[in-house]
Design a protein around this motif. Structure first.
Motif, mmCIF file in Angstrom:
data_model
loop_
_atom_site.group_PDB
_atom_site.id
_atom_site.type_symbol
_atom_site.label_atom_id
_atom_site.label_comp_id
_atom_site.label_asym_id
_atom_site.label_seq_id
_atom_site.Cartn_x
_atom_site.Cartn_y
_atom_site.Cartn_z
ATOM 1 N N THR A 287 0.821 -1.212 0.000
ATOM 2 C CA THR A 287 0.000 0.000 0.000
ATOM 3 C C THR A 287 0.854 1.261 0.000
ATOM 4 N N ALA A 288 2.129 1.121 0.375
ATOM 5 C CA ALA A 288 3.061 2.253 0.326
ATOM 6 C C ALA A 288 3.715 2.402 -1.043
ATOM 7 N N GLY A 289 3.338 1.528 -1.993
ATOM 8 C CA GLY A 289 3.881 1.625 -3.341
ATOM 9 C C GLY A 289 5.219 0.942 -3.538
ATOM 10 N N GLU A 290 5.605 0.062 -2.598
ATOM 11 C CA GLU A 290 6.879 -0.656 -2.703
ATOM 12 C C GLU A 290 6.697 -1.944 -3.511
ATOM 13 N N LEU A 291 7.708 -2.284 -4.297
ATOM 14 C CA LEU A 291 7.738 -3.540 -5.037
ATOM 15 C C LEU A 291 8.617 -4.525 -4.282
ATOM 16 N N ARG A 292 8.045 -5.636 -3.837
ATOM 17 C CA ARG A 292 8.781 -6.653 -3.083
ATOM 18 C C ARG A 292 8.679 -7.988 -3.821
ATOM 19 N N VAL A 293 9.793 -8.705 -3.918
ATOM 20 C CA VAL A 293 9.767 -10.032 -4.520
ATOM 21 C C VAL A 293 9.168 -11.015 -3.522
ATOM 22 N N ASN A 294 8.192 -11.788 -3.970
ATOM 23 C CA ASN A 294 7.609 -12.835 -3.136
ATOM 24 C C ASN A 294 8.370 -14.137 -3.324
ATOM 25 N N GLU A 295 8.300 -14.731 -4.523
ATOM 26 C CA GLU A 295 9.032 -15.965 -4.757
ATOM 27 C C GLU A 295 9.266 -16.181 -6.235
ATOM 28 N N ILE A 296 10.137 -17.147 -6.527
ATOM 29 C CA ILE A 296 10.509 -17.503 -7.893
ATOM 30 C C ILE A 296 9.948 -18.881 -8.198
ATOM 31 N N ALA A 297 9.381 -19.041 -9.374
ATOM 32 C CA ALA A 297 8.922 -20.358 -9.839
ATOM 33 C C ALA A 297 9.779 -20.748 -11.035
ATOM 34 N N PRO A 298 10.666 -21.746 -10.889
ATOM 35 C CA PRO A 298 11.571 -22.112 -11.976
ATOM 36 C C PRO A 298 10.909 -23.050 -12.993
ATOM 37 N N ARG A 299 9.887 -22.547 -13.639
ATOM 38 C CA ARG A 299 9.057 -23.342 -14.551
ATOM 39 C C ARG A 299 7.991 -22.417 -15.134
ATOM 40 N N PRO A 300 7.240 -22.859 -16.149
ATOM 41 C CA PRO A 300 6.062 -22.100 -16.535
ATOM 42 C C PRO A 300 5.138 -21.931 -15.338
ATOM 43 N N HIS A 301 4.287 -20.931 -15.387
ATOM 44 C CA HIS A 301 3.558 -20.545 -14.180
ATOM 45 C C HIS A 301 2.058 -20.473 -14.451
ATOM 46 N N ASN A 302 1.282 -20.776 -13.412
ATOM 47 C CA ASN A 302 -0.174 -20.719 -13.504
ATOM 48 C C ASN A 302 -0.650 -19.363 -14.035
ATOM 49 N N SER A 303 -0.024 -18.290 -13.587
ATOM 50 C CA SER A 303 -0.440 -16.952 -14.025
ATOM 51 C C SER A 303 -0.071 -16.671 -15.473
#
Length: 377
Positions: free
Chosen positions: A257-273
């Protein structure tokens, strides 16, 4: 380049392997799948399915002698399996890339070493470390298994040191990561392809909506400022370079909500999204995976239409077969079912996409169609 007519090896037989297999066979390749499940979705589409454990010596010998290259469809393939095969044929992505993303503690340390931000976290390996970890991270927080957690499994929300202790005990006192729960504006992801030579190409950024820790809907293009999307693409590319990755991978991000970009996780493969790419991009993420591991030039990642992708979980089948008629009657809807024999709550059984020039109409239609699927609705 590894050209059509060759055999490609796939470690893993789930829906991601299935969609890779369809793309590979469409391009003229043969596919050999290794998965212990005799009814695996990918194995049922492949030229041949080896029903064996990932460490089975005979199965690995078959892959090493018959395949031109081997790739993976999920991150928990044993690294030793990849190293064994890499002694004979190219393995893309390699063992080191998967090892660094199989464990949340290693992954987060690597992300921070790249100068990128994550949520505040601490690694917990013993019960007597929980209290100090919670004091450092603060609450509310989430305790997550360091390994073998996905789709909300292996993680528990906590709001006190005692709750964190109880959660650690509930998770079996295995190594965990205690992570601050952030105040989020939204969640996004970047799917990209990277070649063995280091060429990288990103897909349009997806905006993701989750339910109970499982992706429910992806909206593309993401409803974020252009500079935020570009920052996410740069960060994802940086991480792919740090892993010396070859293949298709995804990076999930939080926008606070403060406008920060944070990495959550890496998926080393094609992704659902990235499933939207099957219907809404010039080149799908699965064809791109074939191209990346075979050393072919990349296909165009251009978005042809705004699109919304919706997951179909086994819960929909609780009252019988979903009501497909309204979905199939919609001219802009595309249904994909994965051929799984048993529907279970939380299990990904398929997805559908809705394409429309008006992104808000695509969202509204997707929500209406999803609500109409439930038997008795």
């Amino acid at each position: 380049m590894i050209l059509p007519g060759n055999t490609l090896g796939m470690l893993g037989g789930g829906q991601l392997g299935r969609m890779f297999t369809v793309a590979a066979r469409t391009l003229g390749y043969r596919v050999l799948v290794l998965d212990p499940d005799t009814g695996s979705p990918a194995g049922r589409m492949a030229d041949e399915h080896l029903h064996a454990a990932y460490g089975d010596a005979w199965a690995l010998e078959q892959m090493a002698t018959r395949c031109a290259v081997v790739t993976t469809e999920f991150e928990n393939i044993p690294a030793d399996t990849l190293r064994t095969l890499a002694g004979f044929i190219p393995v893309r992505p390699g063992a080191e890339a998967l090892e660094r993303t199989q464990d949340r503690a290693r992954e987060k340390a690597m992300i921070q070493s790249c100068g990128l931000d994550t949520a505040p976290f601490r690694v917990v390996t013993a019960l007597d470390e929980v209290e100090s970890a919670f004091a450092a991270v603060g609450g509310p927080a989430i305790l997550k298994r360091a390994a073998l957690g996905y789709d909300g499994k292996g993680q528990i929300g906590v709001d006190s040191a005692q709750a964190a202790r109880d959660a650690f005990d509930q998770l079996g006192q295995v190594p965990c990561v205690l992570e601050r729960r952030l105040d989020l504006e939204r969640e996004i992801s970047v799917v990209l392809a990277r070649s063995a030579e280091g060429e990288t190409l990103c897909y349009p950024v997806a905006e993701n909506i989750h339910r109970h820790g499982i992706l429910h809907m992806s909206i593309v293009p993401a409803r974020i400022p252009g500079e935020m999307a570009e920052a996410a693409r740069r960060a994802a590319t940086h991480l792919a370079d740090a892993l010396d990755y070859c293949g298709v991978m995804a990076v999930e991000f939080f926008i606070t909500t403060a406008g920060e970009l944070r990495v959550n996780e890496i998926a080393p493969r094609p992704h659902n999204s990235g499933h939207y790419t099957l219907d809404a991009c010039v080149t799908s993420q699965f064809e791109q995976q074939v191209r990346a591991v075979c050393g072919l030039p990349f296909g165009d990642t251009r978005l042809l239409s705004p699109v919304v992708m919706v997951n179909l979980l086994g819960d929909l089948w609780a009252g019988g077969e979903p009501r497909w008629a309204e979905l199939l009657d919609h001219p802009g809807a595309k249904l994909h079912l994965y051929g799984k024999s048993e529907a279970r709550p939380g299990r990904k059984m398929g997805h559908f996409c809705v394409l429309d020039d008006d992104p808000e109409k695509a969202i509204a239609d997707a929500e209406t169609l999803f609500a109409a699927l439930e038997p008795g609705s």
